[in-house]
Design an enzyme around this catalytic site. Structure first.
Site, mmCIF file in Angstrom:
data_model
loop_
_atom_site.group_PDB
_atom_site.id
_atom_site.type_symbol
_atom_site.label_atom_id
_atom_site.label_comp_id
_atom_site.label_asym_id
_atom_site.label_seq_id
_atom_site.Cartn_x
_atom_site.Cartn_y
_atom_site.Cartn_z
ATOM 1 N N PHE A 46 1.984 8.711 -1.354
ATOM 2 C CA PHE A 46 1.084 7.160 -1.050
ATOM 3 C C PHE A 46 -0.288 7.495 -1.042
ATOM 4 O O PHE A 46 -1.255 6.502 -1.376
ATOM 5 C CB PHE A 46 1.593 6.870 0.531
ATOM 6 C CG PHE A 46 2.850 6.653 0.748
ATOM 7 C CD1 PHE A 46 3.782 6.083 -0.103
ATOM 8 C CD2 PHE A 46 3.372 7.007 1.966
ATOM 9 C CE1 PHE A 46 5.318 5.887 0.115
ATOM 10 C CE2 PHE A 46 4.687 6.816 2.105
ATOM 11 C CZ PHE A 46 5.473 6.252 1.340
ATOM 12 N N TRP A 53 0.797 -1.298 -0.033
ATOM 13 C CA TRP A 53 0.164 -0.088 -0.014
ATOM 14 C C TRP A 53 0.913 1.229 -0.101
ATOM 15 O O TRP A 53 0.447 2.251 -0.407
ATOM 16 C CB TRP A 53 -1.039 0.094 1.318
ATOM 17 C CG TRP A 53 -1.762 1.117 1.257
ATOM 18 C CD1 TRP A 53 -2.939 1.418 0.788
ATOM 19 C CD2 TRP A 53 -1.344 2.340 2.235
ATOM 20 N NE1 TRP A 53 -3.333 2.776 1.183
ATOM 21 C CE2 TRP A 53 -2.327 3.399 1.985
ATOM 22 C CE3 TRP A 53 -0.405 2.768 2.927
ATOM 23 C CZ2 TRP A 53 -2.546 4.668 2.445
ATOM 24 C CZ3 TRP A 53 -0.281 4.108 3.356
ATOM 25 C CH2 TRP A 53 -1.402 5.004 3.078
ATOM 26 N N HIS A 54 1.893 1.265 0.682
ATOM 27 C CA HIS A 54 2.976 2.374 0.940
ATOM 28 C C HIS A 54 3.466 2.611 -0.561
ATOM 29 O O HIS A 54 3.959 3.905 -0.696
ATOM 30 C CB HIS A 54 4.140 2.170 1.860
ATOM 31 C CG HIS A 54 3.446 2.325 3.182
ATOM 32 N ND1 HIS A 54 2.511 1.333 3.958
ATOM 33 C CD2 HIS A 54 3.542 3.434 3.987
ATOM 34 C CE1 HIS A 54 2.446 1.783 5.126
ATOM 35 N NE2 HIS A 54 2.701 2.954 5.183
ATOM 36 N N GLY A 55 3.900 1.893 -1.435
ATOM 37 C CA GLY A 55 4.317 2.148 -2.629
ATOM 38 C C GLY A 55 4.747 1.118 -3.674
ATOM 39 O O GLY A 55 4.727 -0.182 -3.157
#
Length: 619
Positions: free
Chosen positions: A619, A407-409
């Site tokens: 993000f 999800w963060h990257g």
């Protein structure tokens, strides 16, 4: 002012300029907020007008921050609003479930298109040996329809904050399906929920069941709430400008941009200082967002609770980015089975990730390790019902952390970061159930394995592992011996300090992969991030020249002093922080005004020449 000058002035206000986005640290945001708040005072007693006005103000804010990506936000708003109506109006359960799944899939599809197109294409090319390139089909279709090349179809740009408002939309769809909240009947009210500008682009993630009821409450702001709101705003600005930006510009960014030019001590210091920088940056943003929202009568969820006071990795994730941790728990971990059992989704996720890793690495060693581990876990699960429950829970934990990392990257470094955090959580759960006499043997055995491996196959990563596990072995052995010699003289504060120190070191080293994957062109993210992480590991794990450390400390003395002061403030007891926060809020308004003016003057001295966007904007 001439008519031409007026047109230029209005054009600058109502046009998007990516060089001057509306950031909390820029004057133009506060000019925007001052105008919004002044108009808000006219509508604040009329609920419908208040929500409608803040919706249009929020859409304008996002346009000034992201340009035409505002159309994606508006599209998201429309179809989630319609799905909410369909969910509440449908009498049949199968229809409601179909609408819920459709809503979640559409939200994730849009997120994946913009955020993970390069990641998935790169993974596919690596696995099958193809050479496909990413094409922005939305841009291409728009250009074809208009007959003009308005957009660059050769690349996909990431809309600011898309992960945050996508998760908000998913929470709305799922909460309406679960009947935790009724669908929002007014489109403008729902648009306001999705787009509320203080938290729109970097969180905290606002859940439908906590924010939607606030849409219908009358405006309320006491004198104390006003003081607390101002405190949070000043506190957030100080974190961002004094700590985060200064540490980034003067040390952290320099080292991460080219690790090979710096000494092992500087590389290691950059890792630890980055831990403070990213905390000050992200928590600073959420502090400001909470304060700004509170001034308008809305309450956003707490997103940080002194995370570096955590005594283990699991406790850390209850203190760090709390809104995301809770979202992942309620909408991913529990649906996967939580601590009750493993589901089809549990096995599908972990097997799919394992398959991709095998195909990408094409390593016989990694394949053997993964297959052996799968066989062993399967045999243990079949042999013991209790063991099966433990393995199921840990698999759900690992899936949650891996997907939370993604999800963060869109980089494998984020997956590695998430996986390491998952291993940390699982490892601690096993560790805490070990007897005090067994713990030194376990960690000592791991230390011995690393020592042997490093002797046979010398490598920087193994040297780092030897030093770390060696320190843990010594500390654990001393603690166990103390328990044996003085069984009735427990020292809880020492246990807490030891736990905090170990957790901080562990979290800091996982951040190597987090920072390496940040602020990168998605088309180059995987390779660049991996090379950066590898260079830092090679540097930290190489031979140290301790003679240069005093010179480094002297040359960067302001950075190290600020880091130490920041950590001391962070570790202050919570009751002290509540005390000075509440006493600030109770000051007379004119005294608060003077403090605001003085604080702004001080903060201005720390403003850097280059624009430093908030880290979590990506993000």
């Amino acid at each position: 002012m001439t008519w031409e000058n007026l047109k230029i002035f209005l054009h600058n206000i109502f046009s998007f300029n990516e060089e001057y986005p509306l950031l909390f640290t820029q004057f133009n945001f506060w000019a925007f907020f001052a105008l919004v708040f002044a108009l808000f005072t006219i509508f604040h007693r009329k609920r419908l007008l208040r929500n409608a006005f803040l919706f249009f103000a929020s859409v304008f804010f996002y346009y000034k921050t992201s340009g035409l990506f505002v159309l994606i936000l508006i599209f998201d708003m429309f179809y989630n609003y319609l799905i909410g109506i369909l969910l509440d109006k449908s009498p049949r359960q199968w229809a409601r479930k179909t609408y819920m799944i459709t809503g979640v899939v559409l939200n994730l599809a849009i997120l994946c298109y913009f955020k993970y197109a390069y990641f998935f294409t790169d993974a596919y090319n690596t696995m099958v040996g193809s050479n496909h390139e990413v094409i922005n089909w939305l841009a291409q279709w728009t250009n074809d329809l208009t007959g003009k090349n308005y957009f660059d179809a050769s690349k996909i740009l990431l809309p600011v904050g898309i992960s945050f408002y996508t998760f908000q939309n998913i929470s709305y769809v799922v909460d309406v399906y679960r009947k935790k909240v009724a669908h929002v009947t007014n489109l403008l009210d729902f648009g306001f929920y999705v787009s509320f500008f203080p938290q729109l682009v970097a969180g905290p993630i606002v859940r439908a069941d906590s924010f939607v009821p606030q849409l219908y409450k009358p405006y309320s702001l006491s004198k104390r709430q006003f003081g607390i709101a101002v405190f949070w705003i000043l506190n957030g600005l100080a974190k961002k400008l004094i700590m985060s930006d200064y540490l980034a510009v003067n040390f952290v960014d320099r080292v991460f941009n080219n690790p090979s030019l710096f000494t092992p001590f500087e590389n290691l210091s950059a890792l630890f200082i980055y831990s403070l920088q990213v905390y000050a940056d992200f928590s600073g943003y959420t502090d400001i967002a909470i304060g700004v929202a509170m001034l308008m009568g809305f309450h956003l969820p707490k997103n940080f609770n002194s995370p570096y006071k955590a005594t283990n990795p699991g406790n850390f994730w209850k203190r760090w980015h709390i809104s995301l941790s809770n979202w992942l728990k309620d909408y991913l971990y529990i649906p996967l089975g939580g601590n009750r059992n493993a589901t089809f989704g549990t096995y599908f996720c972990i097997l799919f990730i394992a398959f991709v890793i095998i195909m990408l690495t094409k390593s016989a060693v990694i394949t053997s390790i993964i297959v052996t581990l799968a066989v062993v876990l399967t045999i243990i699960s079949l042999a013991s019902k209790k063991a099966r429950l433990v393995i199921s829970t840990n698999l759900n934990n690992m899936n949650t952390m891996l997907l939370g990392g993604l999800w963060h990257g869109a980089s494998w470094n984020f997956m590695i970061w998430g996986g390491l955090n998952g291993l940390g959580i699982i490892g601690y759960k096993i560790w805490r159930h070990c007897h005090n006499l067994v713990k030194p043997l376990v960690i000592g055995g791991i230390f011995a394995i690393f020592m042997v491996c490093n002797h046979l196959f010398p490598a920087p990563i193994l040297r780092i592992a030897c030093v770390w596990t060696g320190a843990m072995t010594a500390g654990t052995l001393i603690k166990s011996l103390y328990t044996i010699i003085f069984p009735r003289k427990d020292v809880p504060w020492l246990d807490k300090v030891w736990g905090i120190a170990q957790t901080f070191v562990f979290i800091t080293f996982t951040r190597l992969f987090f920072r390496s994957g940040s602020n990168l062109d998605p088309a180059l993210a995987n390779e660049t991030a991996w090379n950066t992480a590898k260079s830092m590991v090679n540097s930290i794990g190489s031979t140290w020249n301790t003679a240069v450390i005093p010179d480094i400390l002297h040359n960067y003395r302001a950075v190290f002093i600020l880091f130490i002061l920041g950590m001391i403030i962070h570790w202050l007891p919570d009751r002290w922080k509540r005390w000075y926060r509440m006493n600030f809020a109770l000051l007379p308004v004119w005294v608060i005004g003077i403090i605001v003016v003085v604080t702004i003057f001080v903060l201005y001295q720390f403003v850097t020449a280059d624009l430093q966007p908030f880290i979590y904007f990506q993000f």
